[in-house]
Each structure stands twice: as C-alpha cells, then as structure tokens.
Design a protein around this motif. Structure first.
Motif, PDB file in Angstrom:
ATOM      1  N   ARG A 155      48.071  39.771  35.398  1.00  0.00           N
ATOM      2  CA  ARG A 155      47.179  39.273  36.460  1.00  0.00           C
ATOM      3  C   ARG A 155      47.865  38.136  37.212  1.00  0.00           C
ATOM      4  NH1 ARG A 155      42.530  39.963  32.768  1.00  0.00           N
ATOM      5  NH2 ARG A 155      42.952  37.910  31.942  1.00  0.00           N
ATOM      6  N   ASP A 213      45.291  40.786  25.364  1.00  0.00           N
ATOM      7  CA  ASP A 213      44.810  39.783  26.314  1.00  0.00           C
ATOM      8  C   ASP A 213      45.949  39.001  26.976  1.00  0.00           C
ATOM      9  OD1 ASP A 213      42.877  37.765  27.418  1.00  0.00           O
ATOM     10  OD2 ASP A 213      43.999  36.482  26.033  1.00  0.00           O
ATOM     11  N   LYS A 214      46.929  38.611  26.171  1.00  0.00           N
ATOM     12  CA  LYS A 214      48.006  37.768  26.695  1.00  0.00           C
ATOM     13  C   LYS A 214      48.815  38.513  27.769  1.00  0.00           C
ATOM     14  CE  LYS A 214      51.213  34.409  24.814  1.00  0.00           C
ATOM     15  NZ  LYS A 214      51.897  33.932  23.613  1.00  0.00           N
ATOM     16  N   GLN A 268      34.066  38.688  29.052  1.00  0.00           N
ATOM     17  CA  GLN A 268      35.022  39.301  29.982  1.00  0.00           C
ATOM     18  C   GLN A 268      35.086  38.452  31.246  1.00  0.00           C
ATOM     19  OE1 GLN A 268      37.096  41.782  29.838  1.00  0.00           O
ATOM     20  NE2 GLN A 268      36.524  42.579  27.835  1.00  0.00           N
ATOM     21  N   PRO A 269      36.276  38.242  31.812  1.00  0.00           N
ATOM     22  CA  PRO A 269      36.390  37.396  33.006  1.00  0.00           C
ATOM     23  C   PRO A 269      35.459  37.820  34.137  1.00  0.00           C
ATOM     24  CG  PRO A 269      38.552  38.199  32.302  1.00  0.00           C
ATOM     25  CD  PRO A 269      37.558  38.728  31.344  1.00  0.00           C
ATOM     26  N   ALA A 270      35.274  39.123  34.276  1.00  0.00           N
ATOM     27  CA  ALA A 270      34.412  39.607  35.369  1.00  0.00           C
ATOM     28  C   ALA A 270      32.998  39.074  35.214  1.00  0.00           C
ATOM     29  CB  ALA A 270      34.396  41.131  35.367  1.00  0.00           C
ATOM     30  N   MET A 299      40.894  32.775  34.005  1.00  0.00           N
ATOM     31  CA  MET A 299      41.409  34.007  33.409  1.00  0.00           C
ATOM     32  C   MET A 299      41.845  34.981  34.506  1.00  0.00           C
ATOM     33  SD  MET A 299      38.760  34.167  30.256  1.00  0.00           S
ATOM     34  CE  MET A 299      39.393  35.369  29.171  1.00  0.00           C
ATOM     35  N   ALA A 300      41.116  34.986  35.605  1.00  0.00           N
ATOM     36  CA  ALA A 300      41.479  35.868  36.713  1.00  0.00           C
ATOM     37  C   ALA A 300      42.850  35.501  37.286  1.00  0.00           C
ATOM     38  CB  ALA A 300      40.418  35.804  37.805  1.00  0.00           C
ATOM     39  N   VAL A 301      43.148  34.218  37.336  1.00  0.00           N
ATOM     40  CA  VAL A 301      44.433  33.819  37.940  1.00  0.00           C
ATOM     41  C   VAL A 301      45.559  33.787  36.910  1.00  0.00           C
ATOM     42  CG1 VAL A 301      43.349  32.511  39.797  1.00  0.00           C
ATOM     43  CG2 VAL A 301      44.059  31.320  37.706  1.00  0.00           C
ATOM     44  N   GLY A 302      45.259  34.190  35.677  1.00  0.00           N
ATOM     45  CA  GLY A 302      46.366  34.375  34.740  1.00  0.00           C
ATOM     46  C   GLY A 302      46.314  33.594  33.444  1.00  0.00           C
ATOM     47  N   ALA A 303      45.219  32.903  33.187  1.00  0.00           N
ATOM     48  CA  ALA A 303      45.139  32.184  31.915  1.00  0.00           C
ATOM     49  C   ALA A 303      44.722  33.145  30.816  1.00  0.00           C
ATOM     50  CB  ALA A 303      44.126  31.057  32.019  1.00  0.00           C
ATOM     51  N   SER A 304      45.398  33.065  29.696  1.00  0.00           N
ATOM     52  CA  SER A 304      44.968  33.871  28.557  1.00  0.00           C
ATOM     53  C   SER A 304      43.797  33.164  27.884  1.00  0.00           C
ATOM     54  CB  SER A 304      46.112  34.053  27.567  1.00  0.00           C
ATOM     55  OG  SER A 304      46.452  32.794  27.020  1.00  0.00           O
ATOM     56  N   LYS A 305      43.129  33.880  26.986  1.00  0.00           N
ATOM     57  CA  LYS A 305      42.003  33.256  26.279  1.00  0.00           C
ATOM     58  C   LYS A 305      42.474  32.027  25.521  1.00  0.00           C
ATOM     59  CE  LYS A 305      39.263  37.414  25.904  1.00  0.00           C
ATOM     60  NZ  LYS A 305      38.806  38.522  25.122  1.00  0.00           N
ATOM     61  N   ALA A 353      46.815  38.886  30.898  1.00  0.00           N
ATOM     62  CA  ALA A 353      46.770  37.612  31.624  1.00  0.00           C
ATOM     63  C   ALA A 353      48.068  37.408  32.416  1.00  0.00           C
ATOM     64  CB  ALA A 353      46.549  36.464  30.646  1.00  0.00           C
ATOM     65  N   GLN A 354      49.186  37.701  31.763  1.00  0.00           N
ATOM     66  CA  GLN A 354      50.481  37.543  32.456  1.00  0.00           C
ATOM     67  C   GLN A 354      50.581  38.489  33.649  1.00  0.00           C
ATOM     68  OE1 GLN A 354      53.361  38.096  29.369  1.00  0.00           O
ATOM     69  NE2 GLN A 354      53.225  35.956  28.683  1.00  0.00           N
ATOM     70  N   LEU A 356      39.852  42.594  35.067  1.00  0.00           N
ATOM     71  CA  LEU A 356      38.879  41.580  34.654  1.00  0.00           C
ATOM     72  C   LEU A 356      37.798  42.195  33.782  1.00  0.00           C
ATOM     73  CD1 LEU A 356      38.381  39.703  38.060  1.00  0.00           C
ATOM     74  CD2 LEU A 356      39.876  39.086  36.175  1.00  0.00           C
ATOM     75  N   VAL A 390      36.879  46.023  31.334  1.00  0.00           N
ATOM     76  CA  VAL A 390      37.519  47.160  30.672  1.00  0.00           C
ATOM     77  C   VAL A 390      36.740  48.432  30.996  1.00  0.00           C
ATOM     78  CG1 VAL A 390      38.309  48.002  28.428  1.00  0.00           C
ATOM     79  CG2 VAL A 390      38.019  45.554  28.801  1.00  0.00           C
TER      80      VAL A 390
END
Lengths: 409, 222
Positions: free
Chosen positions: B81, B74-75, A401-403, A323-329, B78-79, B54, B56
């Motif tokens: 990031r 979210d989408k 959350q990704p964090a 998720m950090a590198v750009g993957a959506s859920k 993500a884009q 990462l 909120v």
C-alpha cells in the motif's frame, strides 16, 4: 518518527493536559508511599545492635497494704535476690529510657550534647541511663574502651559510653576515649564506644545514642531506684536468662514469687514477644498503606484505561488512515505505545523534579538512595500502568480492517 | 495492472448477510483513468477498498501489478500500500493536529531509508504539484475544503505510487473546486502515467475519465 510523535503531542497538549496532570499526581502519590515503604524495609539492613533473646522485662507489683517503706524496700531486695538466684537466670540490668521496641520518641537530653568542637542537637540524641550490667545483658559490643564498672565510682566525671555513630558525629575518626562531653551541663568522660543500636526497633535507623552511667547505684545495686509505689521510676528491669529454659519458666517463677513473697507479684514479659508485637504494630500501618496503594493503583489503572480507551477509540479513523498509507498493525500499535510513553515522561519529569527536592531538604530524614529507589519504583509503576492501559485499546484498534476504521468517527 | 476475477464481498453479522459485491470482473491497464459510478450503497467504495487492500474479499481473485495479494500477511500488504497505492478520500482524512507538510509526509514515515530532510523535500514537491506550497505550516482547520483535498492529493502522490484510488474526491466540494481537483488528477494521469480508479457520483467528471464502470446492487452492469 519520535520527533513526529512529539510534535503531535505538543500540538495536542491542551487536550492531553488532564492526562499529564493525572500522571503527575499519580507519580507523586506513588513516590510518597513507596518512600515510606522502601525506607522502612531499607532500615532492616542495619543490625538491631542488641540481643533480645532470652531477655525478659520484669515488673514488680506491690499489692500488700503497708506504709512501712523499709519493709517494702527489703522485700524488693529479697525478690531481686530470689529471681537472680532462680535456676536459669543470669543477670539483671537496668535502663532508664523509653523502652526497647517502642516507636514513640525516645528520651532526649534537655540540652545539646557537646564535645570540644561539635554540638549535636538534643532531639537527635537518644539517652539511656544504664547500670553496669547492661552491656552484658544486652550483649552490646564494645568497639573501644570499656563499659561502666565499679572503678567509675572514683571518677570525678560521670562516665558515658557512645555508640559508634554518635562518636563519629562528635569526634570523627579521632580518639574519643577520655574526652569530655557536656551532657546537660555535666562534664562527662567517654569511657567506651559500642556498636550502633536501633533502640526503637528493626524498622528504624540506628539512633545516635549515649549511655550514661546511673550514678545512684554505687553501693546499692538495685534498691535505690525503687520507688514507694512499686514502679521503677521509669527504669526498665531486664533479666537475662539461659537459652534452654523450660516452657513453664515464666509461670513457675511468677507463682513461686507470689508464694514466697505474699503481697508482691512479678510479671515477666519476653522481649521476643515485645518485638513480635512491635513488628505487628509496624506492619499494620504498612498493610494499610499497601491497601491504599492498591486502591490508588486500581484507581489510576481504571482512570488511565478509560481515558486511553476513549482517546484511542477517538482516533480509529486516524488508525485506518495510517494503515491505508502504509503503516502495518505493529507500527500503529508501537506508535500508540511510543506516544503514551512520551506523554507519561512529560507527566513524570515534573514529578521527579519535585521528588528530587526531598533528599535535598531532608524532609523525611531518610537516606538519599531511599528517595532514588522510590522515584525509580514510582516511575516504573506508572510506565507499567500506562503500558497495560495502552496495550489493549491499541491492540483492539489495530484488529479492525482499515476500510472500517476509516469510516469510524 | 489491476485484475479482479469473480470478486465477491459479503458482510456477515449474527443476523444478516449483506452481499456488497458479487461476481466483479474488471481489468484496469497501467495508466488508465477509470471511474466507478452507481447509486449509493451499490458497492463502489467496497470495490475501491478491495483494490486498495483495505478490506479482504470473501471470494474471487485480485491481482495488482502481477501480484496475487489475497494471502499476503499484514506487513507485506502495508508495504505494498505504501509503495504502490495512494488514497484520496471524500472526507479528506487529514490529521488535524499536524500541519500540512507533516500530513503530506505521513506515507513516507512508513518507508524505510528516507531521512527527515528528504521527506520534507518530497512533501514540498507534492504540495507544489497541487498548488499549495505556500501553506505548508497551516493546519487543516485553517484550510478550505478544496485546499484540504489538495493536501490529501499531495499526500497520495508523495510516495510516487503507481495507482491512485480516489473515493468521491469531489464529493464534499463545489463544482468549481471539484473541477480543479479533477484537473489535478487528470494531469497526474497524463503526465506521470498514474493509474487512477475513481469513485464518483458526478457523471460530468466521470465522462472526463477513460472508462466508466457502473455498479448496481453490488454487481457490474456494463
């Protein structure tokens, strides 16, 4: 992306080997069970081939103490005449065979059944010694030729009638009428071809059946096959009746025979009741199988769920990274589903290769499409199970959350 | 480039409320190299997570590249990031089942319109920049700590982000390795004008950045 996932799976193959083995054995187990269930259900598409309605199995029992067989025989004759003349009855037929709707093996000839060119193994042939009335009593449909009759008394060869499937097996599309078949060393002549029958009942396939005229009845239609003990030497007496019988028919007839023939009882059993009993006895093991499959289903479900839950939980940190590198859920979620579907395919493919051997080897003597349906159904069940098992843990994992996910080990 | 106004982060459990960040106001210009220092638990990583989208914030406003990102779905996050941000973590966060090249390619997997060939080419370029082009087929377990962090840097820069967020990138390395990693980051900042926000405990490394932000108990103490 799929290649990426596949690489990952191959690299982690050792870790996932148990899961693959579990999926393989689950597939095989489901395949076996479904083959039997689908096979039994598939057989119901064939018509029974005979009419069991308004038909009774009749047993005559001698309770009188007598050594005079002439008296016994005379009383048997009289009982038969009395029953046949009783209002509502139509005709008697006699069969010497295993009884209808019995799942146990039927009577086979002692030797292969032979035509000019073909010999059918005896274990595949169902033989029924039948009287001249059987076709009418069972409402068999003559497709070619005729049923047995008094004109066969003069025949030097014993007359036989073949079911359509046996005729095709022995003669193909050629005419079978008048042909000679070797039945246990006797030269028999084919006088007719009738529709296929499922002697063993609704959930079996039509048997290759040969009807052989019972030659003992030429002049004495009912008597000669009676034995001193009152049994019928393995012969089944079938009584065809009218459709509009009163509810008290069986009871009334039984009582009247007992009154008119002291020392003799008859017992009438409706073929409909025999069939219902057969259906119950067939479904009882199927229900047991269903319970087994349910237990197996739950076992696989919980097993997979536990493994996948653990597997995905172990990868929470990776989810955070992705998720950090750009993957959506959604992408993470789909990735897990893809991964598991690929893994399932890896487990199922060897199962399919093993299952494919069954139609080739003809191990369960079922039609190939039954195996194909069972394979497809087993595969779908496994895929559905895996989907169910992977959805919840992946959904849960992507909710973090990704964090936080990044810091879970 | 990055603006934080009255940013606050509170972690709420059933029993305890923990203020991780309070009233943070910060502005980072494009091409700036900023380090964040402070004792353990002062909120450095939390700050980085907020800027990296990462996590909120509980309150306040966060603007990155003129975008107010709080309400983004979210989408879109993500884009964003994927295109604008690169992350470097203290514990590297490499995927052990994948070789170095695939690890570096990871961000590009989530970017549409990039072929596998292009991904490999860009990953190789990124690895060259960190001096690891000879290790593309190695797995993380076959690398030293310094090499792992270089792979992580390559992964962070492969998508050519405007901002790199580094959370104690030298924390698990000896001083020599740490120095090398710092050099790579400085080169990225100088040569490619990449904005870098780095959390560190090491004052010597922090001094090599343009600016140091100090945190204490979740608050800015500059």
């Amino acid at each position: 992306m799929k290649i990426f996932i596949l690489k990952r799976l191959l690299r982690g193959g050792q870790k996932r080997i148990l899961l693959i083995v579990e999926l393989f054995f689950s597939f095989i187990a489901f395949f076996f069970i479904l083959t039997f269930i689908i096979g039994e259900i598939d057989n119901t598409k064939y018509p029974l081939g005979f009419d069991y309605k308004n038909l009774y199995k009749v047993d005559i029992d001698v309770t009188a103490q007598t050594d005079d067989m002439d008296v016994v025989m005379e009383n048997f004759r009289n009982i038969m005449r009395y029953v046949r003349a009783y209002p509502g009855t139509q005709n008697f037929g006699r069969c010497q065979s295993s009884f209808f709707f019995m799942k146990e093996g039927y009577m086979n000839p002692s030797k292969p059944l032979k035509s000019k060119d073909i010999a059918v193994p005896s274990n595949l042939v169902n033989q029924i010694l039948a009287s001249d009335e059987v076709a009418e009593v069972l409402n068999l449909k003559l497709l070619e030729g005729r049923w047995f009759s008094v004109e066969d008394n003069a025949s030097k060869n014993r007359p036989v009638v073949l079911t359509q499937n046996l005729k095709e097996r022995m003669f193909g599309s050629e005419n079978a009428l008048g042909e000679i078949v070797d039945y246990c060393g006797q030269q028999c002549i084919v006088v007719g071809v009738c529709n296929d029958i499922k002697h063993k009942g609704d959930y079996t396939q039509p048997e290759l059946t040969i009807f052989i005229r019972n030659v003992d009845v030429e002049d004495l239609p009912y008597e000669t096959w009676m034995c001193m003990s009152g049994s019928f030497c393995g012969q089944n007496l079938l009584l065809k009746c009218n459709a509009d019988l009163p509810a008290s028919f069986e009871e009334d007839l039984t009582r009247k025979v007992a009154v008119n023939f002291p020392g003799y009882n008859i017992k009438l059993t409706s073929m409909e009741k025999i069939r219902q009993k057969y259906i119950r006895s067939t479904w009882a093991p199927l229900v047991a199988i269903f319970l087994v499959i349910s237990a197996l289903f739950l076992n696989v479900l919980f097993g997979l769920f536990g493994v996948l839950w653990y597997n995905i939980s172990q990868r929470t940190s990776e989810i955070g990274l992705r998720m950090a590198v750009g993957a959506s859920k959604g992408q993470v979620y789909r990735q897990f589903v893809h991964e598991m579907m690929l893994l399932t395919t890896v487990g199922i493919v060897p199962g399919i290769i093993a299952a494919v051997q069954f139609p080739f080897l003809g191990l369960f003597q079922m039609e190939s499409r039954v195996y194909v349906f069972a394979m497809i159904a087993a595969a779908l069940i496994i895929y559905a199970l895996v989907a169910i098992c992977v959805i919840l843990p992946s959904f849960r994992a992507t909710k973090i959350q990704p964090a936080h996910a990044l810091h879970e080990e | 480039m990055i603006t934080l106004k009255n940013l606050e982060k509170v972690y709420q459990t059933d029993e305890i409320e923990t203020v991780a960040l309070s009233n943070i106001n910060l502005e980072i210009e494009k091409g700036e190299f900023v380090s964040v220092m402070g004792p353990s638990g002062c909120g450095k990583s939390t700050l980085l997570n907020m800027v990296g989208l990462l996590d909120v914030p509980t309150k306040g406003r966060l603007t990155i590249d003129s975008n107010e990102v709080e309400e983004w779905p979210d989408k879109k996050l993500a884009q964003f990031r994927n295109r604008k941000l690169g992350f470097i973590f203290q514990s590297f966060h490499l995927i052990n089942d994948l070789p170095v090249l695939d690890n570096v390619e990871l961000p590009l997997l989530y970017r549409k319109g990039i072929s596998g060939k292009e991904r490999s080419k860009r990953a190789l370029e990124a690895l060259k920049k960190v001096g690891l082009s000879a290790r593309t087929k190695h797995y993380p377990s076959q690398l030293s700590g310094g090499q792992k962090q270089r792979v992580a840097i390559a992964r962070a820069i492969v998508g050519r982000p405007d901002i790199i967020l580094a959370d104690e990138p030298t924390g698990n390395l000896d001083s020599k390795m740490g120095g090398e990693i710092m050099e790579i980051l400085q080169n990225l900042n100088k040569n490619e004008n990449t904005t870098i926000l780095m959390v560190t405990h090491d004052e010597q490394l922090a001094k090599r950045t343009n600016r140091i932000v100090h945190l204490f108990d979740g608050m800015q103490v500059n």
